[in-house]
Enzyme design. Structure first.
Site, PDB file in Angstrom:
ATOM      1  CD  GLU A  65      -1.377   5.179   2.874  1.00 60.26           C
ATOM      2  OE1 GLU A  65      -2.310   5.961   2.749  1.00 60.26           O
ATOM      3  OE2 GLU A  65      -0.442   5.099   2.062  1.00 60.26           O
ATOM      4  NE  ARG A 121       6.436   2.243  -7.291  1.00 61.49           N
ATOM      5  CZ  ARG A 121       5.547   1.355  -6.848  1.00 61.49           C
ATOM      6  NH1 ARG A 121       5.162   0.374  -7.634  1.00 61.49           N
ATOM      7  NH2 ARG A 121       5.035   1.447  -5.642  1.00 61.49           N
TER       8      ARG A 121
END
Length: 182
Positions: free
Chosen positions: A102, A65
């Site tokens: 993460e 993105r």
């Protein structure tokens, strides 16, 4: 951070998907923002606003993105664009760095000739969470001699500390919308 009006307008264009990619996580989906011409334009304008009129040589975008947003920002500031990609996706000589996600560890890379020493670069991506990917991108750019002016994101998840991690690297951070939690 953007003004409260801008933040509320952009927040309304972002879809939240509970329990994705795993239970307890709320995924912040910007495809709805990208599909709304007015919101997309406003987000790009707001990401660029602090640097309007400044000399920016390159905008670096993090796959995937960040490519969409970074390309639009590069156009807006009349700069070149540097794709920072997942390992194995670039065809020419590359520099690579490992970084923490993460949910694990990965590697990213860019072409070794993508930035010249001293060039003024802005890093762009859709979201900053733990900051591992963005931190890796900053280190990769600096490894080639870039002057990283700032990092810009539509979404900040401040509870995860990523923006603060970049600030500790002396990288100013611009975010437009903050969502609590993760």
């Amino acid at each position: 951070m953007a003004s409260p009006t801008v933040e509320n307008d952009l927040r309304a264009s972002i879809r939240s998907i509970p329990d994705y990619p795993k239970p307890g996580i709320v995924f912040r989906d910007i495809t709805t923002l990208l599909g709304d011409a007015r919101a997309f334009r406003r987000a790009v304008d707001e990401l660029v606003q602090p640097w309007a009129g400044s000399k920016i040589d390159q905008v670096a975008g993090i796959e995937a993105r960040g490519f969409i947003l970074g390309g639009a920002v590069a156009h807006q500031v009349s700069a070149g664009f540097i794709p920072i990609r997942k390992k194995g996706k670039l065809p020419y000589k590359r520099v690579t760095i490992g970084y923490s996600l993460e949910y694990g560890i990965d590697e990213m890379e860019m072409h070794e000739d993508a930035v010249k020493p001293g060039e003024r670069v802005i890093l762009v991506d859709d979201l900053i969470a733990t900051g591992g990917t963005a931190e890796g991108a900053v280190k990769l750019l600096r490894q080639l001699g870039a002057n990283v002016l700032a990092a810009c994101f539509i979404i900040d998840l401040p509870d995860l500390g990523g923006a603060e991690k970049l600030r500790k690297l002396d990288v100013p951070v611009r975010t437009l919308v903050a969502f609590e939690g993760h």
